[in-house]
Design a protein around this motif. Structure first.
Motif, PDB file in Angstrom:
ATOM      1  N   ILE A  20       6.658  35.515 -22.188  1.00  0.00           N
ATOM      2  CA  ILE A  20       6.793  35.250 -20.760  1.00  0.00           C
ATOM      3  C   ILE A  20       7.036  36.575 -20.048  1.00  0.00           C
ATOM      4  CG2 ILE A  20       7.592  32.860 -20.888  1.00  0.00           C
ATOM      5  CD1 ILE A  20      10.457  33.881 -20.763  1.00  0.00           C
ATOM      6  N   ALA A  21       6.375  36.727 -18.910  1.00  0.00           N
ATOM      7  CA  ALA A  21       6.581  37.891 -18.044  1.00  0.00           C
ATOM      8  C   ALA A  21       7.487  37.464 -16.897  1.00  0.00           C
ATOM      9  CB  ALA A  21       5.251  38.413 -17.520  1.00  0.00           C
ATOM     10  N   VAL A  22       8.628  38.141 -16.762  1.00  0.00           N
ATOM     11  CA  VAL A  22       9.635  37.774 -15.775  1.00  0.00           C
ATOM     12  C   VAL A  22       9.839  38.957 -14.837  1.00  0.00           C
ATOM     13  CG1 VAL A  22      11.964  36.904 -15.400  1.00  0.00           C
ATOM     14  CG2 VAL A  22      10.755  36.343 -17.511  1.00  0.00           C
ATOM     15  N   SER A  23       9.730  38.707 -13.552  1.00  0.00           N
ATOM     16  CA  SER A  23      10.007  39.729 -12.545  1.00  0.00           C
ATOM     17  C   SER A  23      11.408  39.512 -11.994  1.00  0.00           C
ATOM     18  CB  SER A  23       8.975  39.668 -11.413  1.00  0.00           C
ATOM     19  OG  SER A  23       9.034  38.417 -10.750  1.00  0.00           O
ATOM     20  N   TYR A  24      12.128  40.598 -11.791  1.00  0.00           N
ATOM     21  CA  TYR A  24      13.515  40.554 -11.328  1.00  0.00           C
ATOM     22  C   TYR A  24      13.630  41.327 -10.016  1.00  0.00           C
ATOM     23  CZ  TYR A  24      14.557  39.144 -16.138  1.00  0.00           C
ATOM     24  OH  TYR A  24      14.591  38.487 -17.344  1.00  0.00           O
ATOM     25  N   SER A  25      14.298  40.705  -9.064  1.00  0.00           N
ATOM     26  CA  SER A  25      14.508  41.361  -7.778  1.00  0.00           C
ATOM     27  C   SER A  25      15.620  40.635  -7.032  1.00  0.00           C
ATOM     28  CB  SER A  25      13.223  41.363  -6.942  1.00  0.00           C
ATOM     29  OG  SER A  25      13.428  41.987  -5.700  1.00  0.00           O
ATOM     30  N   ILE A  26      16.184  41.302  -6.056  1.00  0.00           N
ATOM     31  CA  ILE A  26      17.188  40.691  -5.171  1.00  0.00           C
ATOM     32  C   ILE A  26      16.575  40.620  -3.782  1.00  0.00           C
ATOM     33  CG2 ILE A  26      19.456  40.964  -4.127  1.00  0.00           C
ATOM     34  CD1 ILE A  26      20.399  42.267  -6.662  1.00  0.00           C
ATOM     35  N   LEU A  27      16.359  39.406  -3.313  1.00  0.00           N
ATOM     36  CA  LEU A  27      15.678  39.196  -2.034  1.00  0.00           C
ATOM     37  C   LEU A  27      16.645  39.041  -0.873  1.00  0.00           C
ATOM     38  CD1 LEU A  27      12.887  36.732  -3.247  1.00  0.00           C
ATOM     39  CD2 LEU A  27      12.779  39.210  -3.009  1.00  0.00           C
TER      40      LEU A  27
ATOM     41  N   LEU B   3       9.926  44.210  -8.695  1.00  0.00           N
ATOM     42  CA  LEU B   3       8.823  43.257  -8.598  1.00  0.00           C
ATOM     43  C   LEU B   3       9.331  41.904  -8.126  1.00  0.00           C
ATOM     44  CD1 LEU B   3       6.840  44.052 -11.883  1.00  0.00           C
ATOM     45  CD2 LEU B   3       6.338  44.821  -9.568  1.00  0.00           C
ATOM     46  N   CYS B   4       8.599  41.313  -7.184  1.00  0.00           N
ATOM     47  CA  CYS B   4       8.888  39.952  -6.713  1.00  0.00           C
ATOM     48  C   CYS B   4       7.995  38.918  -7.388  1.00  0.00           C
ATOM     49  CB  CYS B   4       8.721  39.865  -5.203  1.00  0.00           C
ATOM     50  SG  CYS B   4       9.828  40.935  -4.283  1.00  0.00           S
ATOM     51  N   CYS B   5       6.852  39.344  -7.926  1.00  0.00           N
ATOM     52  CA  CYS B   5       5.943  38.438  -8.616  1.00  0.00           C
ATOM     53  C   CYS B   5       5.204  39.232  -9.682  1.00  0.00           C
ATOM     54  CB  CYS B   5       4.969  37.759  -7.648  1.00  0.00           C
ATOM     55  SG  CYS B   5       4.034  38.909  -6.622  1.00  0.00           S
ATOM     56  N   LEU B   6       4.797  38.558 -10.753  1.00  0.00           N
ATOM     57  CA  LEU B   6       4.136  39.198 -11.889  1.00  0.00           C
ATOM     58  C   LEU B   6       3.251  38.168 -12.557  1.00  0.00           C
ATOM     59  CD1 LEU B   6       4.066  41.869 -13.535  1.00  0.00           C
ATOM     60  CD2 LEU B   6       5.902  40.934 -14.939  1.00  0.00           C
ATOM     61  N   ARG B   7       2.016  38.578 -12.911  1.00  0.00           N
ATOM     62  CA  ARG B   7       1.080  37.605 -13.467  1.00  0.00           C
ATOM     63  C   ARG B   7       0.139  38.265 -14.480  1.00  0.00           C
ATOM     64  NH1 ARG B   7       0.542  32.548 -11.643  1.00  0.00           N
ATOM     65  NH2 ARG B   7       1.693  33.099  -9.739  1.00  0.00           N
ATOM     66  N   PHE B   8      -0.059  37.575 -15.629  1.00  0.00           N
ATOM     67  CA  PHE B   8      -1.010  38.018 -16.640  1.00  0.00           C
ATOM     68  C   PHE B   8      -2.437  37.792 -16.153  1.00  0.00           C
ATOM     69  CE2 PHE B   8       2.590  37.440 -19.598  1.00  0.00           C
ATOM     70  CZ  PHE B   8       2.466  38.598 -20.355  1.00  0.00           C
ATOM     71  N   ASN B   9      -3.359  38.638 -16.650  1.00  0.00           N
ATOM     72  CA  ASN B   9      -4.781  38.447 -16.388  1.00  0.00           C
ATOM     73  C   ASN B   9      -5.311  37.413 -17.371  1.00  0.00           C
ATOM     74  OD1 ASN B   9      -7.527  38.598 -15.933  1.00  0.00           O
ATOM     75  ND2 ASN B   9      -7.550  40.829 -15.773  1.00  0.00           N
ATOM     76  N   PRO B  10      -5.848  36.280 -16.913  1.00  0.00           N
ATOM     77  CA  PRO B  10      -6.314  35.255 -17.854  1.00  0.00           C
ATOM     78  C   PRO B  10      -7.500  35.701 -18.695  1.00  0.00           C
ATOM     79  CG  PRO B  10      -6.913  34.676 -15.595  1.00  0.00           C
ATOM     80  CD  PRO B  10      -6.022  35.865 -15.508  1.00  0.00           C
ATOM     81  N   LYS B  11      -8.288  36.657 -18.223  1.00  0.00           N
ATOM     82  CA  LYS B  11      -9.432  37.143 -18.999  1.00  0.00           C
ATOM     83  C   LYS B  11      -9.053  38.265 -19.953  1.00  0.00           C
ATOM     84  CE  LYS B  11     -13.153  35.896 -15.807  1.00  0.00           C
ATOM     85  NZ  LYS B  11     -14.343  36.389 -15.067  1.00  0.00           N
ATOM     86  N   ASN B  12      -8.039  39.023 -19.617  1.00  0.00           N
ATOM     87  CA  ASN B  12      -7.569  40.123 -20.458  1.00  0.00           C
ATOM     88  C   ASN B  12      -6.050  40.079 -20.447  1.00  0.00           C
ATOM     89  OD1 ASN B  12      -7.157  42.443 -21.916  1.00  0.00           O
ATOM     90  ND2 ASN B  12      -7.869  43.832 -20.317  1.00  0.00           N
TER      91      ASN B  12
END
Length: 600
Positions: free
Chosen positions: A179-186, A223-232
């Motif tokens: 899992i890729a988790v982004s951490y930030s204080i908004l 980072l406020c958001c983080l996402r894997f590339n579904p193709k790579n």
């Protein structure tokens, strides 16, 4: 004075139980009062003495040290060769083997091992341990009560605790689940950063090793958001707190597993607010993505050239009529619904649908209900149903709402929860199940295939506010592992029971029919509302016409009355003038008659 008493008994009496009998009291010794020792003591005045019947106790706390585990690998190479044999040389190896095969001990060892190996092979061939006995059979888990159990907890290694703003599962089902988790204080102007700088690290976790992160990402801004590339799956894209878009390549990690951005956008041509969501979009190269922010811009990027966005769109309700610009708080993209269709949830609670093929009409933006159907606060999550791409879910205020593309009002709405909702998503395997997270640390699971008016299952994750959620899997597999993040940076991993993860028989068809029924009902209500509005408009128009007619008739009567009054007035004046002229004539005649009489 010494008091002593000797007890004597025979050897045969040892070990017997004591026998107690009742007897009267006996005075063993008496000490009378005397002043002989008075000179040895001094009277204390005042005398203070504390008496307490409770025993004195001390409290101690002990905690075992946390065991940190680490996965290491070992490579086995061919060994055991004599020093004079080079195992990398094929000729030396073949010579040594021929020499060993001619040895009598080798022949005896092979003869001894032969029957044993033959027996083991026969045993393995007798029963197929991998045989599937119940292939093709489906198990009904509908009667199983819903439940969930915790598997692991991933804590933010940083000393300053930050919120887990987004969670994204690794897209490859064969690889080890991560899992890729982004951490930030908004929180705006958080007092913790008056003298210190906000931590910037985000992490990729392996679910089998919750103690240490698998990869550490080092962006220039949290980072406020983080996402894997579904193709790579080796590449990721993230949106930062300062509006930048950064691209990461996991193949460029060093020994410490720290990765810096491979490329990053320019701040002058990026978002002006935090990037709240980012998605990889369908393209030939698989390098294009789209981002959303509360600055009212929707930007498209090519990760190979992040110097400037490839396209941009202003989220306005009416482009030509100077409509309101809405800030984007959540984004949804699903290529099955259309490669050019996007769903945007705004911080004003309104849902927008963007279709790039229809840019001639309001820049391709379709605005959903802005009245009673919209949320009372920001939309934190928006997602299409994996089984029905025309249906989508929105999470905001205290409710979760289900919409259809064809109508502008929600077709279904949950009851108001007791706590504010922060995130939500659909189950990838079950068409009628969705999850919502709350501020009181509880996750609610709704099962619309079972019932629509009550929560199917609620699970207390922790005392902190929950902030993000993601479910592993696709329509074909998965659906049991749920990762939930909170505002302290803790990500909890839950495993759902079979009844909440495995699709039931005819569930997809039943859910589609339910959504279609609700959509038709909503359309009928909209048609009824339009008819009522038309009828009301006609009634208002008829009333206005009647009032105008009455006013016109009243004016005519008034004009007739005025004409009559004028005529009467003129008649009265004429009559008065006639009377005056007659009176003058009669007076003149009388005067003439008197004159004639005088002359005579």
């Amino acid at each position: 004075m010494e008091l002593a008493h000797f007890y004597t008994k025979s050897r045969r009496d040892f070990g017997r139980h004591c026998k107690f009998t009742a007897m009267s009291a006996v005075v063993i010794e008496e000490i009378p009062v005397t002043d002989a020792y008075k000179s040895n003591y001094i009277m204390r005045n005042p005398s203070i003495t504390n008496f307490d019947t409770a025993p004195n106790m001390s409290e101690h706390e002990a905690n075992t040290e946390r065991l940190v585990t680490k996965n290491t690998s070992m490579r086995h190479v061919e060994g055991g060769w004599p020093k004079d044999v080079d195992y990398t040389d094929h000729n030396d190896v073949s010579k040594f083997r021929k020499k060993a095969e001619k040895d009598d001990e080798y022949k005896g060892a092979v003869k001894t091992l032969g029957p044993i190996i033959a027996k083991c092979m026969k045993q393995n061939n007798t029963i197929d341990i991998y045989e599937e006995y119940f292939s093709g059979m489906t198990v009904d888990h509908s009667s199983e009560p819903p439940s969930a159990k915790g598997l692991a907890v991933f804590r933010d290694p940083n000393e300053i605790k930050r919120a887990a703003t987004s969670i994204n599962w690794h897209p490859d089902p064969i690889a080890s689940p991560k899992i890729a988790v982004s951490y930030s204080i908004l929180n705006f102007q958080d007092p913790r950063f008056a003298n210190t700088r906000m931590p910037q690290q985000s992490y990729i976790w392996d679910i089998f090793n919750p103690n240490t992160p698998d990869v550490e990402l080092l962006p220039s801004s949290p980072l406020c958001c983080l996402r894997f590339n579904p193709k790579n799956s080796d590449s990721l894209v993230g949106g930062s707190y300062n509006g930048l878009i950064s691209f990461y390549d996991l193949r460029r990690s060093n020994a410490s597993k720290e990765i810096t951005p491979t490329s990053c956008s320019i701040i002058e041509k990026s978002h002006h607010d935090p990037v709240y969501d980012v998605f990889w979009i369908n393209s030939k190269t698989g390098n294009q993505c789209v981002s959303i922010s509360t600055d009212g811009q929707m930007l498209w990027w090519d990760t190979r050239r992040l110097n400037e966005p490839t396209d941009s769109l202003l989220l306005s309700t009416d482009v030509k009529g100077n409509g309101n610009v809405l800030g984007g708080s959540s984004l949804e993209y699903n290529s099955e619904a259309g490669p050019s269709k996007y769903l945007v949830g705004t911080e004003q609670g309104t849902v927008l649908m963007v279709n790039l093929k229809n840019r001639k009409q309001n820049n391709g933006i379709t605005v959903f209900d802005q009245g009673i159907g919209k949320h009372h606060g920001p939309i934190y999550s928006i997602q299409r149903n994996p089984a029905n791409s025309k249906c989508f879910l929105t999470i905001g205020d205290w409710t979760a709402r289900i919409w259809m593309e064809d109508i502008r009002t929600p077709i279904m709405t949950t009851k108001y929860h007791s706590s504010y909702l922060t995130a939500g998503c659909w189950s990838p395997t079950r068409a009628g199940v969705f999850f919502v997270t709350r501020m009181d640390g509880v996750i609610d699971i709704w099962d619309y295939y079972y019932r629509q008016n009550e929560v199917a299952y609620s699970h207390k994750v922790g005392d902190s506010n929950l902030s993000s959620i993601a479910v592993q899997g696709t329509q074909q597999h998965g659906g049991k592992l749920v990762a939930i993040g909170d505002v302290t940076g803790t990500v909890s991993l839950l495993e759902l029971c079979e009844s909440l993860a495995v699709s039931q028989t005819n569930e997809r068809k039943a859910i589609d029919l339910m959504f279609e029924r609700e959509m038709k009902q909503e359309k009928n209500l909209e048609a009824r509302e339009r008819d009522l509005k038309k009828q009301k408009a006609l009634e208002i128009e008829n009333r206005a016409r009647e009032a105008q007619d009455k006013k016109d008739s009243k004016d005519e009567k008034m004009e007739a009355l005025l004409r009559k009054v004028d005529a009467d007035f003129l008649a009265m004046i004429k009559e008065a003038e006639d009377d005056e002229s007659k009176a003058a004539e009669s007076t003149a005649l009388d005067a003439n008659g008197d004159a004639i009489l005088e002359e005579k």
